[in-house]
Write an enzyme that holds these catalytic residues in place. Structure first.
Site, PDB file in Angstrom:
ATOM      1  CG  HIS A  46      77.223 -16.137 -39.041  1.00  0.00           C
ATOM      2  ND1 HIS A  46      77.939 -16.488 -37.910  1.00  0.00           N
ATOM      3  CD2 HIS A  46      77.579 -14.857 -39.318  1.00  0.00           C
ATOM      4  CE1 HIS A  46      78.683 -15.473 -37.513  1.00  0.00           C
ATOM      5  NE2 HIS A  46      78.493 -14.470 -38.350  1.00  0.00           N
ATOM      6  NE  ARG A  71      78.837 -13.307 -44.037  1.00  0.00           N
ATOM      7  CZ  ARG A  71      78.266 -12.792 -42.946  1.00  0.00           C
ATOM      8  NH1 ARG A  71      78.676 -11.614 -42.469  1.00  0.00           N
ATOM      9  NH2 ARG A  71      77.272 -13.427 -42.342  1.00  0.00           N
ATOM     10  CG  ASP A  85      88.354 -21.814 -59.557  1.00  0.00           C
ATOM     11  OD1 ASP A  85      88.625 -20.745 -60.130  1.00  0.00           O
ATOM     12  OD2 ASP A  85      89.236 -22.612 -59.177  1.00  0.00           O
ATOM     13  CD  GLU A 149      81.983  -8.473 -39.680  1.00  0.00           C
ATOM     14  OE1 GLU A 149      80.905  -8.882 -39.215  1.00  0.00           O
ATOM     15  OE2 GLU A 149      82.828  -9.223 -40.218  1.00  0.00           O
ATOM     16  CG  ASP A 175      80.566  -9.890 -35.707  1.00  0.00           C
ATOM     17  OD1 ASP A 175      80.832 -10.582 -34.711  1.00  0.00           O
ATOM     18  OD2 ASP A 175      80.139 -10.357 -36.758  1.00  0.00           O
TER      19      ASP A 175
END
Length: 255
Positions: A46, A71, A85, A149, A175
């Site tokens: 977000h 996230r 990575d 969620e 959510d």
């Protein structure tokens, strides 16, 4: 590799207090990392964050005790690979609803033959080539968390928790509230009950449970239900509340 203190702590059931970071600014990240939080979530779902931005924030946290969690925008194998990575090792996958999605998430963070993570000998995570044993030991220090969620995900919670490679599960209240028909209202009694039931079921399944809320009463409820990695606020919300409170305190200056 450095030991993943966050992963060890939640497996042992030791409470880890975190903060959610929405701000794309390494200096802010560094400041938050110096405050004493156990973990900080760097969000790409977000926010406009991307891999170079995340890497800069990970570098800003490199001298801190706070463990970063990242996230990605979604269950995207290529994005997860790039985040790993550049040095992310606590990964929170949003909106996982099925066993198949949980299996894909687990595969994305493990090298073959156990998974499908691509191999790079000179990544930041591998010490730019200075850690030849990284490919053997990396998964031990990676912590994979999936977000529950939706009502559909709650229905499959135990099956998702049983997927090999899932290290913890996180209840996403916003959510979930929308999925249950109460958008913007995670305090609704039906949502509140579903959150607490989800936390208890995660723990009963033998996995660590996580949650985010700035609501102190709700935080106390989820911790009592068994939540062991608990994000207590968001940096943007803290900034807004502080700025508004300071403005209100000084309005008389205009008079």
């Amino acid at each position: 590799m450095k030991e993943n203190r966050f992963k060890r702590a939640i497996v042992q059931g030791r409470q880890q207090i975190g903060i959610w970071s929405m701000m794309r600014e390494p200096m802010v990240t560094e400041m938050l990392g110096q405050l004493g939080y156990d973990w900080i979530l760097l969000d790409c779902e977000h926010t406009p964050n991307d891999e170079p931005g995340v890497m800069a924030m990970l570098q800003a946290l490199s001298a801190c005790e706070t463990e970063p969690m990242v996230r990605p925008s979604c269950l995207n194998v290529a994005e997860i690979k790039r985040l790993l990575d550049v040095g992310a090792r606590n990964i929170l996958i949003p909106y996982v609803q099925t066993v198949e999605e949980a299996e894909l998430a687990a595969a994305a963070v493990a090298y073959p033959p156990a998974g499908i993570r691509g191999v790079s000998n000179v990544s930041r995570a591998a010490g730019f080539g200075a850690a030849p044993d990284y490919f053997v030991t990396a998964r031990d220090e990676i912590c994979l968390i999936v977000q529950i969620e939706t009502g559909a995900a709650l229905d499959r919670l135990e099956d998702i928790a049983a997927v090999p490679g899932i290290d913890g599960l996180f209840i996403g209240p916003a959510d979930l509230a929308a999925s249950l028909g109460h958008p913007g209202n995670p305090k609704h009694p039906e949502v509140h009950a579903a959150i607490l039931d989800g936390i208890r079921r995660i723990r009963a399944a033998g996995k660590p449970a996580g949650f985010l809320s700035p609501d102190q009463g709700l935080l106390e409820d989820v911790v009592s239900a068994g939540c062991v990695f608990t994000a207590i606020d968001m940096d943007l919300s803290v900034l807004r509340r502080g700025a508004m409170a300071r403005l209100e305190a000084c309005r008389t200056i205009r008079e």
